[in-house]
Design a protein around this motif. Structure first.
Motif, PDB file in Angstrom:
ATOM      1  N   TRP A 149     -17.395   3.336  64.120  1.00 50.67           N
ATOM      2  CA  TRP A 149     -17.881   2.039  63.354  1.00 50.67           C
ATOM      3  C   TRP A 149     -18.914   2.253  62.054  1.00 50.67           C
ATOM      4  CZ3 TRP A 149     -16.544  -2.693  64.942  1.00 50.67           C
ATOM      5  CH2 TRP A 149     -16.222  -3.048  66.161  1.00 50.67           C
ATOM      6  N   LYS A 150     -18.628   1.476  61.166  1.00 51.50           N
ATOM      7  CA  LYS A 150     -19.438   1.712  59.976  1.00 51.50           C
ATOM      8  C   LYS A 150     -20.423   0.622  59.752  1.00 51.50           C
ATOM      9  CE  LYS A 150     -18.895   2.078  54.873  1.00 51.50           C
ATOM     10  NZ  LYS A 150     -18.016   2.014  53.880  1.00 51.50           N
ATOM     11  N   SER A 168     -18.160  -7.218  48.684  1.00 48.67           N
ATOM     12  CA  SER A 168     -17.773  -6.170  48.079  1.00 48.67           C
ATOM     13  C   SER A 168     -17.539  -4.711  48.712  1.00 48.67           C
ATOM     14  CB  SER A 168     -17.967  -5.998  46.563  1.00 48.67           C
ATOM     15  OG  SER A 168     -17.390  -4.851  46.116  1.00 48.67           O
ATOM     16  N   PRO A 169     -16.531  -4.469  49.247  1.00 49.88           N
ATOM     17  CA  PRO A 169     -16.484  -3.089  49.982  1.00 49.88           C
ATOM     18  C   PRO A 169     -16.869  -1.776  49.086  1.00 49.88           C
ATOM     19  CG  PRO A 169     -14.185  -4.200  50.472  1.00 49.88           C
ATOM     20  CD  PRO A 169     -14.980  -4.963  49.324  1.00 49.88           C
ATOM     21  N   GLU A 170     -16.289  -1.890  48.016  1.00 54.18           N
ATOM     22  CA  GLU A 170     -16.711  -0.888  46.748  1.00 54.18           C
ATOM     23  C   GLU A 170     -18.167  -0.491  46.738  1.00 54.18           C
ATOM     24  OE1 GLU A 170     -14.562  -3.521  45.993  1.00 54.18           O
ATOM     25  OE2 GLU A 170     -12.734  -2.289  46.712  1.00 54.18           O
ATOM     26  N   ALA A 171     -18.947  -1.675  46.429  1.00 52.07           N
ATOM     27  CA  ALA A 171     -20.372  -1.723  46.391  1.00 52.07           C
ATOM     28  C   ALA A 171     -21.155  -1.767  47.675  1.00 52.07           C
ATOM     29  CB  ALA A 171     -20.549  -2.900  45.546  1.00 52.07           C
ATOM     30  N   ASN A 172     -20.445  -2.117  48.822  1.00 49.34           N
ATOM     31  CA  ASN A 172     -21.310  -2.350  50.067  1.00 49.34           C
ATOM     32  C   ASN A 172     -22.198  -3.411  49.832  1.00 49.34           C
ATOM     33  OD1 ASN A 172     -22.156  -2.198  52.789  1.00 49.34           O
ATOM     34  ND2 ASN A 172     -23.335  -0.532  52.406  1.00 49.34           N
ATOM     35  N   GLN A 173     -22.071  -4.596  49.378  1.00 51.29           N
ATOM     36  CA  GLN A 173     -22.926  -5.326  48.763  1.00 51.29           C
ATOM     37  C   GLN A 173     -22.472  -6.805  49.015  1.00 51.29           C
ATOM     38  OE1 GLN A 173     -24.353  -4.621  44.872  1.00 51.29           O
ATOM     39  NE2 GLN A 173     -24.916  -6.829  44.535  1.00 51.29           N
TER      40      GLN A 173
END
Length: 138
Positions: free
Chosen positions: A11-12, A53-58
């Motif tokens: 899990w993340k 946004s998965p890339e920015a975790n935001q």
């Protein structure tokens, strides 16, 4: 058939939503995750609409839905997100159908359902037409 070791699954923890809620709906479109509606701590439906946004975790807030609601059905049609039914501020099921265009960043009302519905599921049939619990809409 092969199954990877359970040790490979983890899990993340993701960034928290800016607007905490329950009974929201999530959908993926254009490589991003969208959180739609839900209820606040007092059980009041919300008009929140946010994108992850998965890339920015935001998470970022987007234009709110025209209608505050929770427990909606959601389908993606290319870069459009269709939000169907749900429960409104008076805690009653809704006939409302609204669509968000990702490229335009705008909401548009669509034809309403024939009867108010909540707790329904939606899937996309073919390339354009959502199939809603036995009802076709375009």
């Amino acid at each position: 058939m092969e199954v990877p070791s359970i040790k490979d699954f983890q899990w993340k923890t993701l960034a928290p939503l800016p607007s905490p809620r329950v009974y929201c709906s999530l959908v993926e479109a254009a490589g991003q995750v969208f959180a739609i509606g839900g209820c606040d701590d007092n059980g009041i439906p919300m008009d929140c609409f946010e994108v992850y946004s998965p890339e920015a975790n935001q998470w970022n807030s987007l234009p709110p839905m025209p209608t505050a609601r929770a427990g909606v059905a959601v389908a993606t049609l290319g870069k459009r997100i269709m939000v169907i039914g749900g429960v409104g501020a008076n805690q009653m099921p809704l006939k409302i159908v609204e669509m968000y265009n990702i490229d335009e960043g705008k909401w548009k009302k669509r034809n309403s359902l024939r009867e108010a519905s909540m707790g329904i599921s939606v899937t996309v049939k073919g390339k354009r037409e959502p199939f809603i619990k036995g009802l076709m809409t375009t």
